[in-house]
Scaffold this motif. Structure first.
Motif, PDB file in Angstrom:
ATOM      1  N   LEU A 308       0.883  -1.301   0.034  1.00 26.33           N
ATOM      2  CA  LEU A 308      -0.044  -0.005  -0.079  1.00 26.33           C
ATOM      3  C   LEU A 308       0.985   1.345  -0.171  1.00 26.33           C
ATOM      4  CD1 LEU A 308      -2.465   1.285   0.238  1.00 26.33           C
ATOM      5  CD2 LEU A 308      -2.495   1.237   2.741  1.00 26.33           C
ATOM      6  N   ALA A 309       1.983   1.037   0.866  1.00 29.68           N
ATOM      7  CA  ALA A 309       2.753   2.334   0.948  1.00 29.68           C
ATOM      8  C   ALA A 309       3.443   2.696  -0.358  1.00 29.68           C
ATOM      9  CB  ALA A 309       3.787   2.080   2.058  1.00 29.68           C
ATOM     10  N   GLU A 310       3.813   1.608  -1.158  1.00 35.45           N
ATOM     11  CA  GLU A 310       4.470   2.032  -2.307  1.00 35.45           C
ATOM     12  C   GLU A 310       3.365   2.267  -3.433  1.00 35.45           C
ATOM     13  OE1 GLU A 310       6.339  -1.705  -3.688  1.00 35.45           O
ATOM     14  OE2 GLU A 310       7.533  -1.974  -1.866  1.00 35.45           O
ATOM     15  N   ALA A 311       2.167   1.919  -3.430  1.00 31.51           N
ATOM     16  CA  ALA A 311       1.243   2.176  -4.227  1.00 31.51           C
ATOM     17  C   ALA A 311       0.696   3.848  -4.131  1.00 31.51           C
ATOM     18  CB  ALA A 311       0.124   1.260  -4.158  1.00 31.51           C
ATOM     19  N   ALA A 312       1.062   4.204  -2.771  1.00 31.43           N
ATOM     20  CA  ALA A 312       0.609   5.748  -2.317  1.00 31.43           C
ATOM     21  C   ALA A 312       1.421   6.638  -2.979  1.00 31.43           C
ATOM     22  CB  ALA A 312       0.641   5.743  -0.868  1.00 31.43           C
ATOM     23  N   LEU A 313       2.713   6.108  -3.425  1.00 33.17           N
ATOM     24  CA  LEU A 313       3.619   6.988  -4.108  1.00 33.17           C
ATOM     25  C   LEU A 313       3.166   7.567  -5.405  1.00 33.17           C
ATOM     26  CD1 LEU A 313       6.941   4.970  -3.312  1.00 33.17           C
ATOM     27  CD2 LEU A 313       6.244   7.391  -2.412  1.00 33.17           C
ATOM     28  N   HIS A 314       2.123   6.880  -5.875  1.00 29.20           N
ATOM     29  CA  HIS A 314       1.529   7.196  -7.157  1.00 29.20           C
ATOM     30  C   HIS A 314       0.101   7.904  -6.823  1.00 29.20           C
ATOM     31  CE1 HIS A 314       4.839   4.983  -9.227  1.00 29.20           C
ATOM     32  NE2 HIS A 314       4.624   4.111  -7.980  1.00 29.20           N
ATOM     33  N   LEU A 315      -0.347   8.255  -5.742  1.00 26.09           N
ATOM     34  CA  LEU A 315      -1.777   8.709  -5.546  1.00 26.09           C
ATOM     35  C   LEU A 315      -1.390  10.398  -5.000  1.00 26.09           C
ATOM     36  CD1 LEU A 315      -3.152   5.922  -3.596  1.00 26.09           C
ATOM     37  CD2 LEU A 315      -3.262   6.167  -6.103  1.00 26.09           C
ATOM     38  N   PRO A 316      -1.157  11.266  -6.132  1.00 26.88           N
ATOM     39  CA  PRO A 316      -0.700  12.604  -5.959  1.00 26.88           C
ATOM     40  C   PRO A 316      -2.059  13.663  -5.252  1.00 26.88           C
ATOM     41  CG  PRO A 316      -1.170  12.261  -8.270  1.00 26.88           C
ATOM     42  CD  PRO A 316      -1.161  10.819  -7.562  1.00 26.88           C
ATOM     43  N   GLU A 317      -3.380  12.867  -5.634  1.00 24.78           N
ATOM     44  CA  GLU A 317      -4.464  13.781  -5.341  1.00 24.78           C
ATOM     45  C   GLU A 317      -5.142  13.199  -3.740  1.00 24.78           C
ATOM     46  OE1 GLU A 317      -7.368  14.229  -8.160  1.00 24.78           O
ATOM     47  OE2 GLU A 317      -5.553  14.308  -9.667  1.00 24.78           O
ATOM     48  N   LEU A 318      -4.531  12.266  -3.187  1.00 28.87           N
ATOM     49  CA  LEU A 318      -4.911  11.777  -2.141  1.00 28.87           C
ATOM     50  C   LEU A 318      -5.315  12.618  -1.012  1.00 28.87           C
ATOM     51  CD1 LEU A 318      -5.658   8.655  -0.851  1.00 28.87           C
ATOM     52  CD2 LEU A 318      -3.272   8.794   0.225  1.00 28.87           C
ATOM     53  N   GLU A 319      -6.492  12.756  -0.452  1.00 30.03           N
ATOM     54  CA  GLU A 319      -6.869  13.626   0.573  1.00 30.03           C
ATOM     55  C   GLU A 319      -7.221  13.016   1.930  1.00 30.03           C
ATOM     56  OE1 GLU A 319     -10.130  15.816  -0.891  1.00 30.03           O
ATOM     57  OE2 GLU A 319      -9.092  16.555  -2.437  1.00 30.03           O
ATOM     58  N   ILE A 320      -7.559  11.743   1.823  1.00 29.30           N
ATOM     59  CA  ILE A 320      -8.205  10.855   3.077  1.00 29.30           C
ATOM     60  C   ILE A 320      -7.585   9.532   3.011  1.00 29.30           C
ATOM     61  CG2 ILE A 320     -10.016  10.124   4.459  1.00 29.30           C
ATOM     62  CD1 ILE A 320     -11.821  12.178   2.956  1.00 29.30           C
ATOM     63  N   LEU A 321      -6.687   9.509   4.286  1.00 27.89           N
ATOM     64  CA  LEU A 321      -6.323   7.984   4.199  1.00 27.89           C
ATOM     65  C   LEU A 321      -6.720   7.323   5.702  1.00 27.89           C
ATOM     66  CD1 LEU A 321      -4.352   5.733   3.162  1.00 27.89           C
ATOM     67  CD2 LEU A 321      -2.530   6.989   4.342  1.00 27.89           C
ATOM     68  N   ASP A 322      -7.328   6.193   5.787  1.00 29.96           N
ATOM     69  CA  ASP A 322      -7.886   5.564   7.152  1.00 29.96           C
ATOM     70  C   ASP A 322      -7.185   4.348   6.929  1.00 29.96           C
ATOM     71  OD1 ASP A 322      -9.106   4.688   9.158  1.00 29.96           O
ATOM     72  OD2 ASP A 322     -10.899   5.044   8.661  1.00 29.96           O
ATOM     73  N   LEU A 323      -6.189   4.225   8.129  1.00 26.57           N
ATOM     74  CA  LEU A 323      -5.478   3.112   8.402  1.00 26.57           C
ATOM     75  C   LEU A 323      -5.905   2.409   9.708  1.00 26.57           C
ATOM     76  CD1 LEU A 323      -1.993   3.748   6.806  1.00 26.57           C
ATOM     77  CD2 LEU A 323      -3.671   2.391   5.558  1.00 26.57           C
ATOM     78  N   SER A 324      -6.922   2.898  10.335  1.00 24.81           N
ATOM     79  CA  SER A 324      -7.146   2.541  11.818  1.00 24.81           C
ATOM     80  C   SER A 324      -7.363   1.140  11.800  1.00 24.81           C
ATOM     81  CB  SER A 324      -8.636   3.305  12.016  1.00 24.81           C
ATOM     82  OG  SER A 324      -8.343   4.685  12.118  1.00 24.81           O
ATOM     83  N   TRP A 325      -6.858   0.627  13.119  1.00 21.74           N
ATOM     84  CA  TRP A 325      -7.183  -0.895  13.513  1.00 21.74           C
ATOM     85  C   TRP A 325      -6.546  -2.106  12.703  1.00 21.74           C
ATOM     86  CZ3 TRP A 325     -10.024  -1.568  17.907  1.00 21.74           C
ATOM     87  CH2 TRP A 325     -10.644  -0.215  18.469  1.00 21.74           C
ATOM     88  N   ASN A 326      -5.452  -1.247  12.508  1.00 18.26           N
ATOM     89  CA  ASN A 326      -4.550  -2.337  11.537  1.00 18.26           C
ATOM     90  C   ASN A 326      -2.984  -2.211  12.690  1.00 18.26           C
ATOM     91  OD1 ASN A 326      -5.634  -3.359   9.162  1.00 18.26           O
ATOM     92  ND2 ASN A 326      -5.785  -1.002   8.648  1.00 18.26           N
ATOM     93  N   LYS A 327      -2.894  -3.180  13.342  1.00 15.18           N
ATOM     94  CA  LYS A 327      -1.862  -3.104  14.351  1.00 15.18           C
ATOM     95  C   LYS A 327      -0.243  -3.114  13.796  1.00 15.18           C
ATOM     96  CE  LYS A 327      -4.896  -3.567  17.441  1.00 15.18           C
ATOM     97  NZ  LYS A 327      -5.387  -2.388  18.348  1.00 15.18           N
ATOM     98  N   CYS A 328      -0.250  -3.539  12.699  1.00 15.65           N
ATOM     99  CA  CYS A 328       1.075  -3.605  11.665  1.00 15.65           C
ATOM    100  C   CYS A 328       1.634  -2.304  11.492  1.00 15.65           C
ATOM    101  CB  CYS A 328       0.869  -4.382  10.518  1.00 15.65           C
ATOM    102  SG  CYS A 328       0.242  -3.636   9.063  1.00 15.65           S
ATOM    103  N   VAL A 329       0.595  -1.184  11.582  1.00 13.54           N
ATOM    104  CA  VAL A 329       1.243   0.117  11.100  1.00 13.54           C
ATOM    105  C   VAL A 329       2.072   0.552  12.489  1.00 13.54           C
ATOM    106  CG1 VAL A 329       0.504   2.547  10.999  1.00 13.54           C
ATOM    107  CG2 VAL A 329      -1.036   0.732  10.009  1.00 13.54           C
ATOM    108  N   GLY A 330       1.852   0.377  13.896  1.00 16.39           N
ATOM    109  CA  GLY A 330       2.773   0.784  14.618  1.00 16.39           C
ATOM    110  C   GLY A 330       4.194   0.258  14.566  1.00 16.39           C
ATOM    111  N   GLY A 331       5.296   1.188  14.712  1.00 22.33           N
ATOM    112  CA  GLY A 331       6.544   0.994  14.328  1.00 22.33           C
ATOM    113  C   GLY A 331       6.883   0.839  12.790  1.00 22.33           C
ATOM    114  N   ASN A 332       6.048   0.843  12.059  1.00 21.99           N
ATOM    115  CA  ASN A 332       6.263   0.688  10.766  1.00 21.99           C
ATOM    116  C   ASN A 332       5.791   2.067   9.682  1.00 21.99           C
ATOM    117  OD1 ASN A 332       7.456  -1.706  10.392  1.00 21.99           O
ATOM    118  ND2 ASN A 332       5.492  -2.740  11.090  1.00 21.99           N
ATOM    119  N   LEU A 333       5.298   3.175  10.364  1.00 19.97           N
ATOM    120  CA  LEU A 333       4.912   4.192   9.828  1.00 19.97           C
ATOM    121  C   LEU A 333       5.709   4.926   8.944  1.00 19.97           C
ATOM    122  CD1 LEU A 333       2.383   5.773   9.662  1.00 19.97           C
ATOM    123  CD2 LEU A 333       3.105   7.417  11.415  1.00 19.97           C
TER     124      LEU A 333
END
Length: 470
Positions: A308-333
């Protein structure tokens, strides 16, 4: 209008949530002959309208230019539905009809639909949460051939209408200009999804499709997406809480990247999104118009989060990103570092219950200080109990850079509580430099008496109006 605290307007009669009485409705009806230019009536959220609508409808011939009628949450009765049906002939210009949140309509929709005549100009029809039955669904299907200009159809939160969805789907071909179809929580099943997919070939103008919260359609996507990919104008696709299976993900990872106009995608609460080996998240790079991506509670693991992080590099118009309740984000932001640097338009970032640590907040702080995330308005960091006081101090010291921030939530989980540390003073200092902030969530943080007094006096001393949710 002045008696009810509203501004008079000869074209728009807005009495939404005015605690109208039956007598008020009668008085309103007597005024209609003096309002020949009236185009919009809104009586929503006035429970006493129920049972009195006939007093109004018999005078609607005086306002034959009427285009919009909103009657949601009015406790309409069967008699009201009948009266409204009889009035259709005298309001030939009606384009929008909202009957949402009137539970007594259920089982009686035919009293309304049988009065509609071919050539009706209705473009918007909302019947949200009206306790509609399968029979109502059949009545609705019958009128689709007499309202060819329909653009918005909202049947959401009618759990029993799914039984007649195949019948409705067969007649959707009669409304080829449909732009929005909302079937959220309609009790759809796999066969409903198959019928709907067949109908999509006739809906080339569709901009929004919401089939969320229909748990029994899980497993049906693998056989029901033949025509989804043809929706070249689709801008919003909401599939949250649909119990998609790994087989579904295989198909969706092939179809969704073909929706070239897609701007909003919600896949939240589908656990197989994160554990599936299919590369859907990585393929979001082929949707450069995406403005909103919601992948909350999808059991992301580090590999899928990295894709997802790699794909987001190609989303220049992104305004809203909701990653809540995904424990793997912690320490990997840090995996999102590059994407967040490039996301100059991002306004909403939700990281609730992501197991964040101090290093993650330090990363956000560094991004702020480097001039990124400048347009951020809403930041949700709630339910991240592992962040140390030192982490909060660093974050609050850099918080003042978020000049457009209007909402911030740092609440703790419901099962916990914790004393506010030294970061509280840093927070108050930052708030004086955040002119747009209107809401601050701090639930289950325990404030000392002196801290509470400082918080209570903050608005007064700084001539602000921040709502503190403590």
């Amino acid at each position: 209008m002045q008696k009810l605290g509203k501004e008079p307007n000869s074209k728009n009669l807005d009495l939404n949530n005015c605690a109208l009485s039956a007598a008020d409705v009668t008085e309103l009806a007597s005024l209609l002959p003096f309002l020949p230019e009236l185009e919009e009536i809104n009586l929503s959220w006035n429970g006493c309208v129920g049972g009195t609508l006939k007093a109004l409808t018999v005078h609607l011939h005086h306002v034959n230019l009427l285009k919009v009628l909103r009657l949601n949450n009015c406790r309409l009765t069967a008699e009201d539905v009948t009266s409204l049906g009889e009035a259709f002939e005298i309001v030939p210009q009606l384009e929008e009809l909202d009957l949402s949140w009137n539970s007594n309509i259920g089982g009686k929709l035919s009293l309304l639909t049988k009065k509609l005549r071919k050539g009706c100009k209705i473009k918007l029809l909302k019947i949200t949460d009206c306790n509609l039955t399968a029979k109502d669904g059949e009545s609705l299907a019958e009128i689709l051939n007499v309202i060819p200009k329909l653009e918005v159809l909202d049947l959401s939160i009618n759990k029993h209408i799914g039984c007649s969805m195949k019948v409705i789907a067969q007649d959707l071909k009669n409304v080829p200009g449909l732009k929005e179809l909302n079937l959220h929580m309609c009790g759809l099943k796999q066969d409903s999804l198959q019928g709907l997919d067949t109908a999509l070939q006739h809906l080339a103008e569709l901009r929004k499709l919401d089939i969320s919260c229909n748990k029994e359609i899980g497993g049906g996507f693998k056989d029901s997406t033949a025509h989804l990919a043809s929706l070249k104008n689709l801008e919003v696709l909401d599939l949250h809480q649909c119990c998609v299976t790994e087989e579904d993900m295989t198909v969706l990872s092939q179809v969704i990247p073909l929706l070239s106009s897609l701007q909003e995608l919600n896949l939240s609460s589908n656990k197989n999104v994160g554990v599936s080996s299919d590369p859907l998240l990585g393929r979001l790079r082929f949707l450069p118009k995406l403005k909103s991506v919601a992948i909350s509670n999808c059991c992301l693991h580090e590999e899928s989060f990295s894709s997802l992080a790699e794909a987001a590099l190609h989303l220049p118009e992104l305004e809203i990103l909701d990653l809540s309740w995904n424990k793997c984000v912690g320490g990997n932001l840090k995996l999102l570092w590059g994407a967040l640097k490039l996301a100059t338009e991002i306004q909403v970032l939700r990281l609730s219950s992501c197991n964040l640590v101090a290093e993650d907040l330090a990363l956000l702080t560094l991004l702020m200080q480097d001039g990124h995330l400048a347009r951020l308005r809403k930041l949700d960091l709630s339910y991240n109990n592992n962040i140390s006081d030192e982490g909060w101090v660093v974050f609050c010291q850099g918080l003042a850079v978020f000049e457009e921030l209007s909402e911030l939530d740092v609440s703790l989980r419901p099962s916990s509580c914790r004393d506010c540390g030294t970061w509280f003073s840093e927070l108050l200092a930052a708030l004086t430099k955040l002119p747009a902030l209107a809401e601050l969530g701090m639930q289950r943080w325990v404030l000392s008496e002196s801290q509470r007094k400082r918080l209570e006096s903050f608005n007064r001393d700084n001539k602000r109006n921040i709502r503190f949710d403590c």
